[in-house]
Design an enzyme around this catalytic site. Structure first.
Site, PDB file in Angstrom:
ATOM      1  CE  LYS A 111      -3.748  -2.626   0.734  1.00  0.00           C
ATOM      2  NZ  LYS A 111      -4.087  -3.594   2.243  1.00  0.00           N
TER       3      LYS A 111
HETATM    4  C1  LIG Z   1      -4.294  -4.895   1.493  1.00  0.00           C
HETATM    5  C2  LIG Z   1      -3.719  -6.136   0.945  1.00  0.00           C
HETATM    6  C3  LIG Z   1      -3.744  -7.308   0.249  1.00  0.00           C
HETATM    7  C4  LIG Z   1      -4.865  -7.198  -0.221  1.00  0.00           C
HETATM    8  O1  LIG Z   1      -5.235  -5.947  -1.030  1.00  0.00           O
HETATM    9  P1  LIG Z   1      -6.400  -5.535  -1.990  1.00  0.00           P
HETATM   10  O2  LIG Z   1      -5.868  -4.587  -2.939  1.00  0.00           O
HETATM   11  O3  LIG Z   1      -7.506  -5.041  -1.062  1.00  0.00           O
HETATM   12  O4  LIG Z   1      -7.325  -5.926  -2.841  1.00  0.00           O
HETATM   13  C5  LIG Z   1      -2.983  -8.545   0.284  1.00  0.00           C
HETATM   14  N1  LIG Z   1      -1.939  -8.228   0.707  1.00  0.00           N
HETATM   15  C6  LIG Z   1      -1.500  -7.297   1.733  1.00  0.00           C
HETATM   16  C7  LIG Z   1      -0.494  -7.940   2.481  1.00  0.00           C
HETATM   17  C8  LIG Z   1      -2.465  -6.639   1.737  1.00  0.00           C
HETATM   18  O5  LIG Z   1      -2.182  -5.336   2.676  1.00  0.00           O
END
Ligand SMILES: *Cc1c(COP(=O)(O)O)cnc(C)c1O
Length: 493
Positions: A111
């Site tokens: 993110k």
């Molecule tokens: C947020 C997240 C996901 C999922 O991603 P999305 O975009 O919500 O599908 C998977 N793995 C980790 C470590 C995350 O932080």
């Protein structure tokens, strides 16, 4: 470029507006009116660029009104916060299998790639549309978005951040990261419930006219850092291009060859960015949607029925513990031939009955573009152990789900194209479960787990984890989900 709401009730004339608003007034999500295209020649040029330059090239295709050089500077700033100045290094496991490591940023999850840049996109977006009010970013998080948003926006001018997370739904390390957050413009509160409760509470505030009026009286407008916000999605499109460029540059593939991407999926933002990349012309064969035991998406891709009425499991991949995947709305919208009233009807159905169904034709299109499967807890742990023993490579619990589903995909479809697995978090964020998967007795204390993981793997402990030990816990409040509005109003006063 114009942006329209998936539900047809709202339209804005620039990306800046879509980003500064976050969510459309009708509760729908903003989507670009058309997809810009990237040619093979463009792709060839990307090969010679660094990550920030590639990101700027891709993002600017959507954000035309942002000044190119200004955006480039912002990308360079953001991605200099990543280890070794590369936000998305590609690691080769074998001839057909690559890991795209997206976790080398400030908070150790993918993110960061979007949330180190979003403050610029949002601030600039507000300036471009003449927003004078203070912006309040409301975040519902399954663990990683919250921390990445807090870190990205801390002490940003004219912006406040309020994060809600499920009190028992995040890892110890994730909780510590959020509770110890620094910055004078941030607030973090735990909700008794799961991620879907947090997301519903936040969405409600966004669409409640009374609350929005009340906020406006206090000179505050809302925006979102969740992947519902287009500004969060668009930086994620870049790393699909970057991975492809790296494969071409290292002569693993020829320009134009097709590649599969495997994505550990929760709210469907990450994989949707891959779908957008494909719409823009990136030679992607299949997008592979990997789920954990909360396999609502697997069922949807196989049967065409989305049904959130099911048991919710707390798993060792908590960032994927989601039953209502918000961004699926953007895919459903495309699938329906951009039929806004049909999309709205389906989302209304989802709200009232917890489910909806797509047509057989739509399902056929889905099957052409996607493969979906899921992994249970035992398999997830065995995969971590197997991959460590075979390659000496340590997967985190989310990436392990993707790796395992990638193996199912190869066996079931005999697809010969290279597979790129998106690695979404550092194993150190989930040390306890990673350790116990590798068959070591895991201590209760999260830091002791990290030490032990280092002993076994000799993979450096990220400094972000070591620093946490000394930090003061500033945010420890736990509330009922009915109290969210009060907490927000209190915070802005
Ligand atoms: C947020 C997240 C996901 C999922 O991603 P999305 O975009 O919500 O599908 C998977 N793995 C980790 C470590 C995350 O932080």
């Amino acid at each position: 470029m114009k942006f329209i709401s998936t539900r047809g009730g709202s339209q804005v004339d620039s990306a800046a507006k879509a980003i500064s608003k976050g969510l459309a007034n009708d509760g729908g999500l903003f989507v670009p009116q058309t997809f810009p295209t990237v040619s093979l020649e463009d792709l060839n040029n990307l090969c010679k660029m660094d990550y920030a330059e590639r990101a700027c090239f891709v993002i600017h295709k959507f954000l035309e009104e942002y000044d190119y050089n200004d955006l480039l500077t912002a990308c360079k700033n953001s991605y200099s916060k990543f280890e070794e100045n590369d936000a998305a290094p590609l690691v080769k496991l074998d001839d057909k299998c690559f890991i795209l490591e997206l976790f080398h940023g400030p908070t150790l999850a993918f993110k960061d790639i979007a949330l180190t840049l979003l403050p610029y996109l949002l601030r600039k977006g507000c300036d471009l549309c003449g927003v004078k009010e203070e912006v309040l970013i409301l975040v519902a998080t399954s663990g990683d978005t919250g921390k990445a948003a807090l870190e990205g926006f801390k002490d940003a001018q004219g912006i406040k951040v309020m994060v809600f997370y499920p009190s028992e739904g995040v890892s110890d390390m994730q909780k510590l990261q959020m509770c110890t957050q620094e910055g004078g413009n941030v607030n973090v509160v735990a909700i008794k419930g799961n991620f879907d409760d947090c997301q519903t509470a936040v969405k409600k505030i966004f669409t409640d006219k009374n609350i929005n009026d009340m906020l406006l009286k206090n000179n505050v407008v809302l925006s979102s850092a969740n992947s519902m916000n287009f500004g969060r999605l668009v930086p994620q499109v870049s790393y699909y291009f970057s991975a492809y460029a790296d494969l071409v540059a290292s002569e693993e593939i020829k320009l134009g060859d097709k590649v599969n991407f495997v994505v550990p999926t929760g709210n469907f933002g990450n994989i949707l960015a891959g779908y957008y990349a494909k719409q823009m012309g990136l030679p992607i064969d299949k997008l592979i949607c990997a789920s954990n035991s909360n396999n609502v998406l697997t069922e949807f891709f196989v049967s065409g029925t989305y049904d959130a009425n099911r048991e919710f499991f707390k798993t060792i991949s908590p960032s994927m513990d989601i039953l209502i995947s918000s961004n699926l709305e953007r895919l459903i919208f495309e699938l329906s031939g951009r039929d806004t009233s049909l999309t709205k009807a389906r989302m209304d159905e989802l709200k009232t009955s917890g489910k909806y169904k797509i047509s057989n034709n739509e399902l056929k299109t889905l099957e052409k573009e996607f493969y979906a499967n899921f992994t249970d807890e035992i398999d997830c742990k065995e995969t971590i152990k197997d991959v460590f023993e075979e390659y000496g490579y340590v997967l985190d619990t989310h990436t392990s789900v993707a790796y395992s589903v990638a193996q199912d995909f190869i066996i079931q479809t005999n697809n010969q194209n290279p597979v790129v697995i998106l690695s979404t978090a550092s194993p150190y964020k989930f040390s306890h479960d990673v350790l116990s998967a590798i068959n070591e007795k895991a201590p209760l204390d999260a830091f002791k787990c990290a030490d032990k993981l280092f002993e076994i793997t000799a993979m450096d402990i990220p400094k972000q984890i070591l620093e946490l030990k000394q930090k003061e816990k500033r945010f420890t409040k736990v509330i009922e989900k009915t109290q969210t509005v009060d907490v927000v109003l209190d915070f802005i006063k």
